[in-house]
Write an enzyme that holds these catalytic residues in place. Structure first.
Site, PDB file in Angstrom:
ATOM      1  N   SER A  48       0.903  -1.197   0.210  1.00  0.00           N
ATOM      2  CA  SER A  48       0.018   0.030  -0.149  1.00  0.00           C
ATOM      3  C   SER A  48       0.910   1.214  -0.117  1.00  0.00           C
ATOM      4  O   SER A  48       1.864   1.372  -1.125  1.00  0.00           O
ATOM      5  CB  SER A  48      -0.927  -0.124   1.223  1.00  0.00           C
ATOM      6  N   ASP A  87      -9.131  -6.191  -4.925  1.00  0.00           N
ATOM      7  CA  ASP A  87      -8.717  -5.127  -4.047  1.00  0.00           C
ATOM      8  C   ASP A  87      -9.746  -4.050  -4.617  1.00  0.00           C
ATOM      9  O   ASP A  87      -9.857  -3.652  -5.617  1.00  0.00           O
ATOM     10  CB  ASP A  87      -7.023  -4.454  -4.671  1.00  0.00           C
ATOM     11  N   HIS A  92      -7.086  -6.008  -0.537  1.00  0.00           N
ATOM     12  CA  HIS A  92      -6.057  -5.034  -0.471  1.00  0.00           C
ATOM     13  C   HIS A  92      -4.555  -5.271   0.221  1.00  0.00           C
ATOM     14  O   HIS A  92      -3.637  -4.765  -0.175  1.00  0.00           O
ATOM     15  CB  HIS A  92      -6.450  -3.570  -0.038  1.00  0.00           C
TER      16      HIS A  92
END
Length: 339
Positions: free
Chosen positions: A158, A280, A308
């Protein structure tokens, strides 16, 4: 000992607590560092508890504050000839994000570090150092130079992917290769949040650690997560927010403008593995192919039925891909040295 693969089943932890007494015994079985917030005792997830018990603080001297920063991390049980693997975490998170994948990487024989990015995690920030991008970068580099001292495989999930790219471009001597997971690398920093008055910024930060917002983020991040699991993961995810300096660190980052690494992507020279969860809901997996096209030496691996954060939801698959990539990189180095 129960392996992470068995305990997490299809990617979510299985809790079998039959009584309040058993729950209490399970939670207090681990001895935690005294610097962790006492709320760590309220967490059920045994993998989070085991990793929390291993968190240390190591001294790091930086230029932007006179005192050394006692910096939180999980250090490897072994040192070996393969490249060290350093695990970053996502936005406003901590090394506990790696609770399921970390033990699998160790089981595979990798020298594995889990590092808390400055301003997040469990470091001692009582002196309120700045937590902008430049400070985060220098903090990592000085940590690496002091405690690791060898080029690493840097893993960033991320927003941690933006942190990894920033470090790889500015300090290429520290980074041998990259693993970018569901990479948040195309956002323009913190945007309008950087222009907020301080009072408004603190109000926004207060909301950031709220339980309802964190619960909602869990349901967006993961596939089919139960309310019980989401509640426990929320306690894990906001544990570091309970320090008195967390709000100041968060505002420091927010008002600094945050990460904007889009222009750096094409400057990355290191070999890169891109991992993405196919489902995601936060960052489209289509961006995996855009990122692949802008990197000079990269490949993409997608994980099916995954949201995610693959290292939380699908730790077995994530660990396998990382381990294979590290092994492949080391093999390439051996071939080059022979030739």
């Amino acid at each position: 000992m129960l392996s992470a693969a068995t305990a997490t089943g299809i990617g979510r932890p299985i809790y079998k607590v039959r009584s309040k007494m058993k729950r209490s015994l399970m939670v207090t079985a681990e001895k935690f560092p005294t610097f962790l917030p006492s709320d760590v005792e309220r967490i059920k997830d045994k993998f989070a508890l085991k990793l929390a018990a291993r968190i240390e603080r190591l001294p790091v001297q930086v230029s932007f504050t006179e005192d050394r920063i006692m910096s939180s991390c999980v250090t490897p049980l072994m040192r070996n000839e393969t490249s060290p693997v350093v695990l970053l975490h996502g936005f406003d998170s901590s090394c506990l994000e790696w609770r399921y994948t970390y033990p699998l990487l160790e089981e595979a024989g990798l020298e594995t570090w889990a590092f808390d990015i400055l301003g997040w995690g469990f470091s001692d920030l009582g002196k309120r150092p700045p937590c902008d991008v430049a400070s985060k970068r220098e903090h990592f580099y000085k940590f690496w130079k002091t405690h690791i001292q060898r080029p690493v495989v840097l893993v960033g999930p991320s927003l941690g992917a933006a942190v990894a790219i920033d470090i790889a471009v500015n300090h290429p001597e520290a980074v041998e290769s990259l693993v970018l997971m569901d990479a948040s690398v195309y956002s323009e920093g913190t945007g309008n949040l950087a222009t907020l008055p301080k009072a408004a910024a603190y109000a926004g930060v207060y909301l950031l650690k709220s339980v309802p917002l964190r619960l909602y983020a869990n349901f967006l991040s993961f596939n089919g997560i139960s309310l019980e699991t989401s509640w426990d993961w929320t306690k894990i995810g906001r544990l570091h927010c309970l320090y008195p300096w967390w709000e100041d660190a968060a505002v420091s980052f927010m008002t600094s403008g945050g990460y904007n690494v889009t222009s750096l992507i094409k400057k990355v020279s290191q070999k890169t593995l891109i991992i993405w969860g196919e489902d995601d809901q936060i960052i489209s997996n289509k961006l995996a192919w855009r990122l692949h096209g802008e990197l000079s030496n990269a490949r993409v691996e997608q994980i099916s039925n995954c949201g995610h954060l693959p290292h939380v939801e699908k730790p077995v698959a994530a660990a396998k891909l990382i381990t294979e990539f590290v092994t492949e990189t080391c093999r390439c180095k051996e071939v080059e040295s022979i030739s």
